[in-house]
Write a protein that holds these residues in place. Sequence first.
Motif, PDB file in Angstrom:
ATOM      1  N   HIS A 135       0.834  -1.206   0.000  1.00  0.00           N
ATOM      2  CA  HIS A 135       0.000   0.000   0.000  1.00  0.00           C
ATOM      3  C   HIS A 135       0.868   1.255   0.000  1.00  0.00           C
ATOM      4  N   LEU A 136       1.928   1.248   0.798  1.00  0.00           N
ATOM      5  CA  LEU A 136       2.824   2.399   0.812  1.00  0.00           C
ATOM      6  C   LEU A 136       3.507   2.569  -0.542  1.00  0.00           C
ATOM      7  N   ALA A 137       3.996   1.474  -1.105  1.00  0.00           N
ATOM      8  CA  ALA A 137       4.672   1.535  -2.404  1.00  0.00           C
ATOM      9  C   ALA A 137       3.736   2.029  -3.500  1.00  0.00           C
ATOM     10  N   ALA A 138       2.473   1.618  -3.433  1.00  0.00           N
ATOM     11  CA  ALA A 138       1.504   2.048  -4.438  1.00  0.00           C
ATOM     12  C   ALA A 138       1.170   3.528  -4.317  1.00  0.00           C
ATOM     13  N   ALA A 139       1.379   4.084  -3.137  1.00  0.00           N
ATOM     14  CA  ALA A 139       0.991   5.477  -2.894  1.00  0.00           C
ATOM     15  C   ALA A 139       2.030   6.482  -3.356  1.00  0.00           C
ATOM     16  N   LYS A 140       3.318   6.081  -3.421  1.00  0.00           N
ATOM     17  CA  LYS A 140       4.397   7.048  -3.572  1.00  0.00           C
ATOM     18  C   LYS A 140       5.237   6.785  -4.820  1.00  0.00           C
ATOM     19  N   PRO A 141       5.318   7.759  -5.734  1.00  0.00           N
ATOM     20  CA  PRO A 141       6.118   7.569  -6.945  1.00  0.00           C
ATOM     21  C   PRO A 141       7.616   7.494  -6.694  1.00  0.00           C
TER      22      PRO A 141
END
Length: 370
Positions: free
Chosen positions: A308-314
Amino acid sequence: MKIVAIETGRLAAPLKRPFKTALRTVNAIDDVIVRIVTDTGQVGLGEAAPTAVITGDTIGSIVWAIEEVIAPQLKGMAIENIEAIFEKLDHCLVKNSSAKAAVDIALYDLYGQLYRAPLYQLLGGYRRQLSTDITISVNDPEQMARDSVAAVQLGYDTLKIKVGKDPALDIERMSLIRQAVGNDIKLRLDANQGWQPKEAVRILQRLEDRGLEIELVEQPVPAHDLEGLKFVTDHVTIPVLADESAYSPLDAVKIMQLRAADLINIKLMKTGGIRHALQICAMAEVYGVECMMGCMLEAKISVTAAAHLAAAKPVITRLDLDGPSLCATDPLPGGARFDEHRITLTDEPGLGFDAALCPGFTERPAPGKM
């Protein structure tokens, strides 16, 4: 939505094959899980991986920290005031990053449930689908080449190769793997602190001279040796990824300021959870440093949180979230969907688990005082 109880349990899952690094060999995941119960009946789930050789945390220390120290401090606090909860979580005890991570993950799960949104959308919503590498355990070169071919046949286009035990053999390992998988597959090295600085430079330069096209090398030298890490970064063209050297936001910003590494590996068990991982992301954006989202050998709850964190931040441009794919069975329904290298996040609130189906609490360790 107020916290009325924090419970610990265990989540076990056998691995498809032994997981071998320069530091340890593991045959099964045995993690501590956390269940935070609220007065509205909603439940948040978290997970902590006991990795004594890396974080210093054991099952016993994690359970004690959560039940005896953290739980009494957080009971009665409202999820709506999540920053106040995190402040108390930070200051109730030092270190114990894995225990804090488990509680932090469960709090973020509840935060998503509170606002009826998947967590990645609340954190930034940059994307929904991700692609991870897979780890090739350290073995004899021929076995590692066979394992690499098998991973490529499953659809992986990026392999993380464990090295660091025998420098001469490490070069042979990489040569055989590159020959076996061809030039279209990305190869990442993870030495797990297994080399000394000059030794690392010598090995990496030999790999460069052979034209093996290594995408990056992860933590080539001991964690404490930032000067050595910088020496390697300054003397090879292969990008250097700091892992064990980068626990906290303070560690990460020091590495960025010194230019001791080209990339930062964020792991929730090191940072103490999502909140501090977000701080590293913010600083990495300022310094123009790309990040990898990694994991220890963890099961589905904490790796779903990392996804979820990885999906949120480019700024998170690389993933090493293969823990659930290394498990022989799926111990828990729900969460992110792991289909080999493909990770897909759902639209379920929070992390997307049904806490009522979570195993590990019927014979859990006896709770301490709440």
